[in-house]
Design a protein around this motif. Sequence first.
Motif, mmCIF file in Angstrom:
data_model
loop_
_atom_site.group_PDB
_atom_site.id
_atom_site.type_symbol
_atom_site.label_atom_id
_atom_site.label_comp_id
_atom_site.label_asym_id
_atom_site.label_seq_id
_atom_site.Cartn_x
_atom_site.Cartn_y
_atom_site.Cartn_z
ATOM 1 N N ILE A 1 30.743 32.465 39.501
ATOM 2 C CA ILE A 1 32.063 31.696 39.809
ATOM 3 C C ILE A 1 31.675 32.476 41.325
ATOM 4 N N ASP A 2 32.052 31.453 42.539
ATOM 5 C CA ASP A 2 31.621 30.960 43.695
ATOM 6 C C ASP A 2 32.377 31.774 44.218
ATOM 7 N N GLU A 3 32.079 32.523 45.316
ATOM 8 C CA GLU A 3 32.372 34.087 45.997
ATOM 9 C C GLU A 3 33.843 33.671 46.319
ATOM 10 N N LYS A 4 33.558 32.823 46.825
ATOM 11 C CA LYS A 4 35.120 31.970 47.099
ATOM 12 C C LYS A 4 36.176 31.981 45.936
ATOM 13 N N LEU A 5 35.859 30.937 45.172
ATOM 14 C CA LEU A 5 36.990 30.709 44.166
ATOM 15 C C LEU A 5 37.032 32.230 43.103
ATOM 16 N N VAL A 6 36.582 33.825 43.904
ATOM 17 C CA VAL A 6 36.653 34.848 42.795
ATOM 18 C C VAL A 6 37.814 35.437 43.272
ATOM 19 N N LYS A 7 37.878 35.251 45.129
ATOM 20 C CA LYS A 7 38.937 35.807 46.138
ATOM 21 C C LYS A 7 40.187 34.979 45.268
ATOM 22 N N GLU A 8 40.189 33.312 45.296
ATOM 23 C CA GLU A 8 40.766 33.053 45.568
ATOM 24 C C GLU A 8 41.611 33.441 43.883
ATOM 25 N N ILE A 9 40.970 33.719 42.664
ATOM 26 C CA ILE A 9 42.088 33.524 41.409
ATOM 27 C C ILE A 9 42.193 35.531 41.655
ATOM 28 N N GLN A 10 41.931 36.477 42.423
ATOM 29 C CA GLN A 10 42.342 37.467 42.748
ATOM 30 C C GLN A 10 43.407 37.289 43.218
ATOM 31 N N GLU A 11 43.664 37.359 44.363
ATOM 32 C CA GLU A 11 44.412 36.525 44.962
ATOM 33 C C GLU A 11 45.509 36.832 44.147
ATOM 34 N N LYS A 12 44.840 35.292 43.769
ATOM 35 C CA LYS A 12 46.642 34.845 42.594
ATOM 36 C C LYS A 12 47.327 35.462 41.465
ATOM 37 N N ILE A 13 45.983 36.843 40.764
ATOM 38 C CA ILE A 13 46.633 37.500 40.036
ATOM 39 C C ILE A 13 47.175 38.436 40.580
ATOM 40 N N ASP A 14 47.085 38.825 42.271
ATOM 41 C CA ASP A 14 48.241 40.277 42.893
ATOM 42 C C ASP A 14 49.121 39.735 42.789
ATOM 43 N N LEU A 15 49.383 38.719 43.872
ATOM 44 C CA LEU A 15 50.515 37.799 43.871
ATOM 45 C C LEU A 15 51.255 37.762 42.308
ATOM 46 N N ILE A 16 50.976 37.348 41.037
ATOM 47 C CA ILE A 16 52.345 37.205 40.637
ATOM 48 C C ILE A 16 52.340 38.136 39.209
ATOM 49 N N PHE A 17 51.342 39.121 39.389
ATOM 50 C CA PHE A 17 51.743 41.104 39.157
ATOM 51 C C PHE A 17 52.476 41.473 39.738
ATOM 52 N N GLU A 18 52.452 41.222 41.098
ATOM 53 C CA GLU A 18 53.369 41.999 42.199
ATOM 54 C C GLU A 18 54.717 41.746 42.139
ATOM 55 N N THR A 19 54.552 39.546 42.028
ATOM 56 C CA THR A 19 56.061 39.758 42.150
ATOM 57 C C THR A 19 57.257 39.569 40.495
ATOM 58 N N ARG A 20 56.421 39.857 40.178
ATOM 59 C CA ARG A 20 56.248 39.211 38.083
ATOM 60 C C ARG A 20 55.983 40.103 37.421
ATOM 61 N N LYS A 21 55.006 41.241 37.455
ATOM 62 C CA LYS A 21 54.606 41.837 36.280
ATOM 63 C C LYS A 21 54.931 40.681 35.077
ATOM 64 N N ILE A 22 53.970 39.704 35.234
ATOM 65 C CA ILE A 22 53.903 39.417 33.975
ATOM 66 C C ILE A 22 52.879 40.027 33.201
#
Length: 342
Positions: free
Chosen positions: A230-251
């Motif tokens: 996976i491209d490093e830029k996409l890796v960063k985007e995925i991690q940011e999405k995970i961080d956001l949804i885990f912090e805000t919704r604790k899914i």
Amino acid sequence: MNISNQILFFLSALGVFNSVVLSFYFLFFKRNKSKSDLFLGLLLMSLSVRIGKSVFYNFNHDLSKTYLQIGLSACFLIGPLLYFYVRSILQNLNYSFAKYSLISLIIAISVLGFLFSYEENPAIWRGIIYYVINFQWLVFIVLSIYEARDIFRKLVISRNQISYHETWILSVICGVFAIWLSYSLAKYTSYISGALTFSFSFYISFLLLYYVKNKTLIPAINKEKYIHKIDEKLVKEIQEKIDLIFETRKIYTNPDLTLSILAKELNIRPQLLSQFINDNLNKSFTQFINEYRIDEAKRLLKENTQFKIDAVGFESGFNSSSTFYSSFKKMTGTTPSNYQKQ
């Protein structure tokens, strides 16, 4: 009753008995019940009532028409409960709408039964009501298949990526469809075929679930080798999405969370998320999610000392105490109670 009828009765009633037991488990005894567990319990209970009526009527045609009416009335609930179960486990359901829809349907069925009882109007129940039941049942099966279309597509393309919870969904949908089909074709086969199909589907589903859980068809548990990184830029985007949804919704505190559900929440392909977790983080999906759950448990143990240890595990997303204790000790090197004391 001769020996062949006794065997037939035993086989047809066996699925009903086990379904009743399982429905009581999901409705009353399962710890940390989710909304999907309640819908599944009600679905199994409705199927048990419908199938049970068929079993007893097949061997006793003098059965009270009140029981026949109750059995057919339960059919009105099977389709909607299947649909609500699928949507709830996929986290795509308005629970208030589902609750009031079921209450309204039960009231409508009760009024219909009062105005046109089976005792006084058997022709109506055997005619138009029976056909309306089968049509409504089929409509909700089709809607359920549509809701689970991504899982069916995955089954066709790469069945090795089907998770344990997704296997549950497929088993329930296919089992309900098989029962509907057997009743629809009963005039060409046998009236008892629906009950036999139910028993057969019930045990085949559990054998399949046992196989999936223990033989592990889920490749996310085994670290894969990926040809294309996976491209490093996409890796960063995925991690940011995970961080956001885990912090805000604790899914991650959802005990029914699967890789496909998380991928849908992140709006990315399940295969991409699987590769990110396995290849970039060098973890299995279970390990990845449990790390967040353990962090949440540690926070609760520090801040909410009035919580019982088991309650902390359930609040963190674990669906059993044993899994919570073993995961906590594996990741921290100590037990939850010792951690809280320290």
